[in-house]
Design a protein around this motif. Structure first.
Motif, PDB file in Angstrom:
ATOM      1  N   PHE A  83       0.833  -1.196   0.000  1.00 47.49           N
ATOM      2  CA  PHE A  83       0.000   0.000   0.000  1.00 47.49           C
ATOM      3  C   PHE A  83       0.874   1.256   0.000  1.00 47.49           C
ATOM      4  O   PHE A  83       0.657   2.186  -0.790  1.00 47.49           O
ATOM      5  N   ASN A  84       1.866   1.292   0.844  1.00 45.87           N
ATOM      6  CA  ASN A  84       2.726   2.473   0.940  1.00 45.87           C
ATOM      7  C   ASN A  84       3.592   2.665  -0.300  1.00 45.87           C
ATOM      8  O   ASN A  84       3.851   3.799  -0.712  1.00 45.87           O
ATOM      9  N   GLN A  85       4.041   1.579  -0.913  1.00 45.45           N
ATOM     10  CA  GLN A  85       4.815   1.725  -2.140  1.00 45.45           C
ATOM     11  C   GLN A  85       3.957   2.309  -3.255  1.00 45.45           C
ATOM     12  O   GLN A  85       4.420   3.159  -4.040  1.00 45.45           O
ATOM     13  N   GLY A  86       2.706   1.888  -3.331  1.00 44.28           N
ATOM     14  CA  GLY A  86       1.791   2.484  -4.296  1.00 44.28           C
ATOM     15  C   GLY A  86       1.553   3.951  -4.006  1.00 44.28           C
ATOM     16  O   GLY A  86       1.464   4.778  -4.927  1.00 44.28           O
ATOM     17  N   LEU A  87       1.448   4.288  -2.728  1.00 44.98           N
ATOM     18  CA  LEU A  87       1.273   5.683  -2.326  1.00 44.98           C
ATOM     19  C   LEU A  87       2.469   6.524  -2.757  1.00 44.98           C
ATOM     20  O   LEU A  87       2.303   7.625  -3.299  1.00 44.98           O
ATOM     21  N   LEU A  88       3.690   6.045  -2.540  1.00 44.43           N
ATOM     22  CA  LEU A  88       4.890   6.797  -2.915  1.00 44.43           C
ATOM     23  C   LEU A  88       4.946   7.025  -4.425  1.00 44.43           C
ATOM     24  O   LEU A  88       5.307   8.111  -4.885  1.00 44.43           O
ATOM     25  N   ARG A  89       4.566   6.009  -5.202  1.00 46.74           N
ATOM     26  CA  ARG A  89       4.558   6.173  -6.662  1.00 46.74           C
ATOM     27  C   ARG A  89       3.538   7.228  -7.076  1.00 46.74           C
ATOM     28  O   ARG A  89       3.792   8.056  -7.965  1.00 46.74           O
ATOM     29  N   PHE A  90       2.379   7.214  -6.425  1.00 45.54           N
ATOM     30  CA  PHE A  90       1.323   8.181  -6.733  1.00 45.54           C
ATOM     31  C   PHE A  90       1.784   9.602  -6.418  1.00 45.54           C
ATOM     32  O   PHE A  90       1.611  10.525  -7.223  1.00 45.54           O
ATOM     33  N   LEU A  91       2.373   9.798  -5.260  1.00 42.14           N
ATOM     34  CA  LEU A  91       2.852  11.119  -4.866  1.00 42.14           C
ATOM     35  C   LEU A  91       3.909  11.641  -5.830  1.00 42.14           C
ATOM     36  O   LEU A  91       3.911  12.821  -6.196  1.00 42.14           O
ATOM     37  N   GLN A  92       4.815  10.777  -6.245  1.00 43.05           N
ATOM     38  CA  GLN A  92       5.884  11.169  -7.151  1.00 43.05           C
ATOM     39  C   GLN A  92       5.328  11.586  -8.513  1.00 43.05           C
ATOM     40  O   GLN A  92       5.858  12.515  -9.147  1.00 43.05           O
ATOM     41  N   ALA A  93       4.271  10.938  -8.955  1.00 45.10           N
ATOM     42  CA  ALA A  93       3.713  11.198 -10.292  1.00 45.10           C
ATOM     43  C   ALA A  93       2.695  12.328 -10.305  1.00 45.10           C
ATOM     44  O   ALA A  93       2.169  12.654 -11.377  1.00 45.10           O
ATOM     45  N   ALA A  94       2.436  12.948  -9.164  1.00 39.10           N
ATOM     46  CA  ALA A  94       1.349  13.926  -9.079  1.00 39.10           C
ATOM     47  C   ALA A  94       1.838  15.255  -8.498  1.00 39.10           C
ATOM     48  O   ALA A  94       1.447  15.647  -7.403  1.00 39.10           O
ATOM     49  N   PRO A  95       2.664  16.002  -9.240  1.00 36.12           N
ATOM     50  CA  PRO A  95       3.149  17.286  -8.726  1.00 36.12           C
ATOM     51  C   PRO A  95       2.105  18.399  -8.763  1.00 36.12           C
ATOM     52  O   PRO A  95       2.300  19.439  -8.140  1.00 36.12           O
ATOM     53  N   THR A  96       1.002  18.210  -9.503  1.00 35.03           N
ATOM     54  CA  THR A  96      -0.060  19.217  -9.601  1.00 35.03           C
ATOM     55  C   THR A  96      -1.415  18.518  -9.498  1.00 35.03           C
ATOM     56  O   THR A  96      -1.511  17.291  -9.683  1.00 35.03           O
ATOM     57  N   PRO A  97      -2.494  19.261  -9.247  1.00 32.46           N
ATOM     58  CA  PRO A  97      -3.830  18.637  -9.237  1.00 32.46           C
ATOM     59  C   PRO A  97      -4.158  17.922 -10.541  1.00 32.46           C
ATOM     60  O   PRO A  97      -4.774  16.848 -10.531  1.00 32.46           O
ATOM     61  N   SER A  98      -3.766  18.494 -11.675  1.00 35.17           N
ATOM     62  CA  SER A  98      -4.050  17.865 -12.962  1.00 35.17           C
ATOM     63  C   SER A  98      -3.342  16.526 -13.091  1.00 35.17           C
ATOM     64  O   SER A  98      -3.921  15.550 -13.599  1.00 35.17           O
ATOM     65  N   HIS A  99      -2.103  16.453 -12.646  1.00 33.45           N
ATOM     66  CA  HIS A  99      -1.382  15.174 -12.689  1.00 33.45           C
ATOM     67  C   HIS A  99      -1.984  14.174 -11.704  1.00 33.45           C
ATOM     68  O   HIS A  99      -2.039  12.962 -11.990  1.00 33.45           O
ATOM     69  N   ALA A 100      -2.456  14.660 -10.552  1.00 34.96           N
ATOM     70  CA  ALA A 100      -3.099  13.763  -9.580  1.00 34.96           C
ATOM     71  C   ALA A 100      -4.361  13.151 -10.174  1.00 34.96           C
ATOM     72  O   ALA A 100      -4.608  11.943 -10.044  1.00 34.96           O
ATOM     73  N   VAL A 101      -5.178  13.974 -10.839  1.00 33.23           N
ATOM     74  CA  VAL A 101      -6.396  13.458 -11.458  1.00 33.23           C
ATOM     75  C   VAL A 101      -6.065  12.461 -12.558  1.00 33.23           C
ATOM     76  O   VAL A 101      -6.710  11.416 -12.685  1.00 33.23           O
ATOM     77  N   LEU A 102      -5.044  12.747 -13.341  1.00 35.62           N
ATOM     78  CA  LEU A 102      -4.635  11.812 -14.391  1.00 35.62           C
ATOM     79  C   LEU A 102      -4.216  10.477 -13.797  1.00 35.62           C
ATOM     80  O   LEU A 102      -4.586   9.407 -14.319  1.00 35.62           O
ATOM     81  N   GLN A 103      -3.459  10.505 -12.699  1.00 39.53           N
ATOM     82  CA  GLN A 103      -3.048   9.259 -12.058  1.00 39.53           C
ATOM     83  C   GLN A 103      -4.251   8.491 -11.518  1.00 39.53           C
ATOM     84  O   GLN A 103      -4.315   7.262 -11.635  1.00 39.53           O
ATOM     85  N   MET A 104      -5.198   9.201 -10.921  1.00 37.99           N
ATOM     86  CA  MET A 104      -6.396   8.527 -10.410  1.00 37.99           C
ATOM     87  C   MET A 104      -7.207   7.921 -11.535  1.00 37.99           C
ATOM     88  O   MET A 104      -7.736   6.803 -11.410  1.00 37.99           O
ATOM     89  N   GLN A 105      -7.315   8.623 -12.661  1.00 40.38           N
ATOM     90  CA  GLN A 105      -8.029   8.065 -13.803  1.00 40.38           C
ATOM     91  C   GLN A 105      -7.373   6.783 -14.300  1.00 40.38           C
ATOM     92  O   GLN A 105      -8.059   5.803 -14.634  1.00 40.38           O
ATOM     93  N   THR A 106      -6.047   6.785 -14.336  1.00 43.40           N
ATOM     94  CA  THR A 106      -5.324   5.593 -14.781  1.00 43.40           C
ATOM     95  C   THR A 106      -5.601   4.407 -13.861  1.00 43.40           C
ATOM     96  O   THR A 106      -5.862   3.285 -14.332  1.00 43.40           O
ATOM     97  N   LEU A 107      -5.562   4.630 -12.555  1.00 50.51           N
ATOM     98  CA  LEU A 107      -5.832   3.553 -11.601  1.00 50.51           C
ATOM     99  C   LEU A 107      -7.276   3.082 -11.689  1.00 50.51           C
ATOM    100  O   LEU A 107      -7.564   1.878 -11.560  1.00 50.51           O
ATOM    101  N   LEU A 108      -8.199   4.007 -11.921  1.00 47.10           N
ATOM    102  CA  LEU A 108      -9.608   3.628 -12.072  1.00 47.10           C
ATOM    103  C   LEU A 108      -9.820   2.825 -13.356  1.00 47.10           C
ATOM    104  O   LEU A 108     -10.570   1.842 -13.365  1.00 47.10           O
ATOM    105  N   ASP A 109      -9.172   3.230 -14.441  1.00 49.86           N
ATOM    106  CA  ASP A 109      -9.264   2.465 -15.689  1.00 49.86           C
ATOM    107  C   ASP A 109      -8.772   1.036 -15.483  1.00 49.86           C
ATOM    108  O   ASP A 109      -9.400   0.066 -15.940  1.00 49.86           O
ATOM    109  N   GLN A 110      -7.650   0.902 -14.792  1.00 54.57           N
ATOM    110  CA  GLN A 110      -7.089  -0.429 -14.546  1.00 54.57           C
ATOM    111  C   GLN A 110      -8.014  -1.279 -13.690  1.00 54.57           C
ATOM    112  O   GLN A 110      -8.008  -2.514 -13.804  1.00 54.57           O
TER     113      GLN A 110
END
Length: 437
Positions: free
Chosen positions: A6-33
């Motif tokens: 869980f924490n490793q996934g969290l660290l990857r998410f934080l690293q890939a989301a420097p802005t709200p737009s990038h955070a939403v993109l990451q969430m969309q990718t995880l939801l698609d999967q």
């Protein structure tokens, strides 16, 4: 799933989301999967019980839900709310400065940033860029320069002998970020020209950069720290931590009688008053659309609850006097229920009791926070959502240190604890407290 994964996934998410737009993109990718289906607000929907769906608003906020087996007006909705934004330094529209052989970019302070922590960091740029392509069409791209491109150097202590007694930071004069150096008499490219070169290098057809929404961020990656890696240190824990926890709870919860929902809003750090903020109409519009009519909507709200998930202040070992003596949450001791008599948090006795029950059922500890009576209390999307929707709300969060610093600290167990509690919440068939006989 277990805590390390869980924490490793969290660290990857934080690293890939420097802005709200990038955070939403990451969430969309995880939801698609996870098999969730993207919706468009202007289209007709054919929704099926047990299926997950999501829609984003301007790419900066996101609402995802799994439709319950029971009609909404009979079972209600189990909602989790969080926010995608964090305090930062945003680049001004006309930012280019050149002084004393140094190129700088002017910035605005977004939200209540702890400014002293931004100095002497390796900074990069990320955000949205709007540009015209070769056909004169207006297009949008998300960019992340990744590599350090700026620094905000401190003034040497030799030039300010009183520095360790406290320094007043003027946002206008002390925060322009150093972008590079130039030989005397030379002029470099302006930011928009550099952005165009970057986009061209990424394969975009760019004739002109028209506008942008860019912020600086610290390039130091998130990490597990501490003698036994019992701490998480990262930028933007407030509040991407809650976004990730809520997303994982939604994805990994089984379909239930009640509809399960996650709303991640932008602009909480500046008051939430925007089309993509919690004070905007997006969540209410969705719930009304799902309900079908006004009476069904009222019935839905009466049987629903929202968990406003936003981080809480853990007691600092060097500043214990900043907490009420009975309400000092500790790291790795469980999620925190936040109370305020003046409704800066929307928690009621009823919703606090319900959430404590979810924690008990999940087998995780729970803590309480009340700000000192002689200190001002911050707020969250909780009171806004309660007012907008007329729904029961509890304000909770993972305890952390250094809130609004460029690098914050939380406990490595607490995200997992809150995830487990939210999974229990989302599976609740009813949210009732029996009256006294």
């Amino acid at each position: 799933m277990q805590t390390p994964a869980f924490n490793q996934g969290l660290l990857r998410f934080l690293q890939a989301a420097p802005t709200p737009s990038h955070a939403v993109l990451q969430m969309q990718t995880l939801l698609d999967q996870a098999g969730f289906v993207a919706l468009e607000a202007e289209e007709d929907w054919d929704l099926k019980a047990g299926q997950g769906y999501y829609l984003s608003h301007s790419g900066r906020s996101l609402i995802a839900f799994r439709l319950g087996q029971a009609p909404l007006d009979q079972a209600g909705v189990r909602m989790v709310g969080a926010h995608t934004d964090s305090p930062c330094l945003k680049v001004k529209p006309l930012p280019d400065l050149q002084r004393h052989g140094v190129k700088q970019l002017g910035v605005e302070v977004y939200g209540g940033a702890l400014l002293s922590t931004w100095f002497d960091r390796d900074l990069s740029l990320a955000g949205e860029v709007h540009y015209l392509n070769a056909n004169g069409e207006l297009c949008q791209a998300l960019i992340n320069l990744v590599e350090p491109v700026g620094v905000l150097p401190s003034l040497a202590i030799h030039l300010n002998r009183e520095a360790n007694k406290g320094v007043e930071i003027n946002p206008q004069t002390h925060l322009p970020v150093v972008w590079g150096c130039l030989p005397k008499g030379q002029e470099g490219l302006a930011l928009r020209q550099l952005l165009a070169h970057h986009l061209l290098g990424e394969g975009y057809e760019v004739s002109e950069v028209v506008d942008y929404d860019l912020c600086f961020y610290d390039t130091q990656p998130p990490a597990l720290t501490g003698w036994q890696q019992e701490l998480i240190t990262s930028a933007r824990l407030d509040n991407l931590l809650s976004c990730y926890i809520g997303l994982q709870a939604l994805i990994h919860s089984e379909a239930a009688q009640a509809t399960q929902l996650l709303a991640c809003h932008d602009h909480e750090e500046v008051g939430s008053a925007s089309a993509v903020g919690a004070e905007g109409p997006a969540l209410e519009n969705l719930l009304r659309r799902l309900a079908g009519d006004q009476l069904a909507y009222q019935r839905l709200m009466a049987q629903s609850m929202l968990v406003s998930a936003d981080n809480a202040h853990a007691i600092h070992p060097n500043y214990p006097d900043r907490h009420d003596e009975k309400h000092g949450p500790q790291l790795n001791a469980g999620p925190v229920i936040k109370h305020n008599a003046n409704q800066r948090y929307a928690t009621s006795s009823e919703t606090a009791a319900l959430f404590a029950g979810f924690c008990r059922e999940a087998g995780v500890p729970v803590q309480r926070f009340v700000v000192r009576s002689d200190m001002a209390c911050g707020s969250t999307i909780g009171p806004i959502s309660a007012t907008q929707l007329g729904v029961r709300v509890v304000d909770v969060g993972v305890p952390q240190w250094g809130m609004h610093s460029i690098r914050e600290t939380a406990g490595a167990l607490d995200a997992w604890y809150l995830y487990r509690a939210l999974c229990v919440f989302m599976q609740q068939k009813e949210l009732k407290i029996q009256p006294s006989v």
